[in-house]
Design an enzyme around this catalytic site. Structure first.
Site, PDB file in Angstrom:
ATOM      1  N   ASP A 137       0.820  -1.208   0.000  1.00 61.77           N
ATOM      2  CA  ASP A 137       0.000   0.000   0.000  1.00 61.77           C
ATOM      3  C   ASP A 137       0.859   1.266   0.000  1.00 61.77           C
ATOM      4  O   ASP A 137       2.021   1.245   0.424  1.00 61.77           O
ATOM      5  CB  ASP A 137      -0.915   0.016   1.218  1.00 61.77           C
ATOM      6  N   LYS A 138       0.254   2.355  -0.426  1.00 59.96           N
ATOM      7  CA  LYS A 138       0.927   3.657  -0.477  1.00 59.96           C
ATOM      8  C   LYS A 138       1.623   3.989   0.838  1.00 59.96           C
ATOM      9  O   LYS A 138       2.784   4.393   0.866  1.00 59.96           O
ATOM     10  CB  LYS A 138      -0.091   4.744  -0.825  1.00 59.96           C
TER      11      LYS A 138
END
EC number: 5.4.99.-
Length: 306
Positions: A137-138
């Site tokens: 994820d970011k």
């Protein structure tokens, strides 16, 4: 541009138009609302709002515009590279960086940086995700393996599928986990009440996460997680499911939490068999500064509370 038509039956009458369409088609609620604004959805040949309540016999006509192919551009962005040869690259992704371009995030991604660094990336995942074998994820930091040709991509993907690669994460969670170690085995799929979230659902895909306690801080616990599967948001969803959501997780955690730049989750170790030589490779990346500083403060607080 393709045009589709649906006639509303008795069993769904009175439902909001956007909800009815999301149940009757594969379109997301957000896309439906966007299509309504652009006039691509009509009810009985007239424009209506998303909250229109459908009636028996209504004819809904909608058209899906041809998607414009996204093209990733090379950008001179520094990379923290742990290993590289003609087949494989291992990079330590910083927190806050998106892995590959998508609508709303066409620049500043790991792929943009990789395209500048090297032109020889695998093409199996297309022009938007060249070389990308797996994602994080970011706001999750840590190690990722990147394939520089299609043969390497096939090998690395196969190792992920066959669970022969090692992916170990460090996670800081709310609460004091009772058990020293354990396994969370619960299927993950789209949340019924919010399609932008994932959740443990009966009809979800198999998901398994092993965890072991590393350090306890009373109100928080540092754990090590190892994945057998790679479902979207798997660690975040599984830890929330057992009542110990990740600290500072904006999507799955409580609002009253530690200050951070997103969830305290770091892909700390990565191991796999080199696709050409067969050599077993293993890498470790230290925690980001904000993660390490937070742990130091928690240790100091724990010592004061003794």
């Amino acid at each position: 541009m393709t045009k589709e038509q649906i006639i509303i039956h008795e069993d769904i009458k009175g439902t909001r138009l956007d909800k009815a369409l999301s149940e009757l088609t594969d379109l997301s609620r957000s896309l439906i609302q966007s299509m309504l604004k652009s006039g691509d959805i009509l009810v009985n040949n007239e424009s209506v709002k998303a909250n229109y309540k459908v009636q028996t016999g209504d004819t809904i006509t909608y058209q899906i515009r041809e998607a414009t192919e996204l093209v990733a551009e090379a950008e001179d962005i520094p990379l923290d590279i742990y290993y590289e040869d003609k087949d494989v690259l291992v990079v330590n992704k910083p927190q806050g960086m998106v892995v590959h371009p998508a609508a709303g995030h066409m620049s500043g991604t790991l792929v943009n940086a990789l395209l500048y660094h090297c032109q020889d990336l695998s093409g199996i995942n297309g022009v938007i995700r060249p070389g990308i074998v797996h994602r994080i994820d970011k706001d999750t930091s840590g190690l990722l393996m990147v394939a520089k040709n299609d043969e390497a991509h096939v090998s690395l993907s196969s190792q992920l599928k066959n669970k022969t690669s090692d992916r170990i994460y460090l996670a800081l969670v709310h609460g004091d986990i009772k058990h020293q170690k354990g396994t969370i085995e619960a299927p993950i799929g789209r949340a019924k009440e919010d399609r932008k979230k994932m959740a443990v659902v009966a009809d979800g895909k198999e998901a398994r996460t092993h965890f072991e306690v590393v350090e306890r801080f009373g109100d928080y616990t540092l754990i090590k997680c190892q994945l057998d599967t790679g479902r979207t948001h798997q660690i975040r969803v599984h830890l929330k499911y057992i009542g110990h959501p990740l600290a500072a997780d904006p999507k799955y955690g409580p609002k009253n939490t530690l200050n951070g730049h997103g969830q305290f989750l770091h892909a700390s170790e990565l191991g796999f068999e080199h696709p050409t030589t067969g050599e077993r490779l293993h890498f470790e990346a230290p925690l980001p500064n904000i993660f390490e500083e937070t742990l130091s403060r928690l240790r100091e607080k724990s010592e004061r509370d003794l």
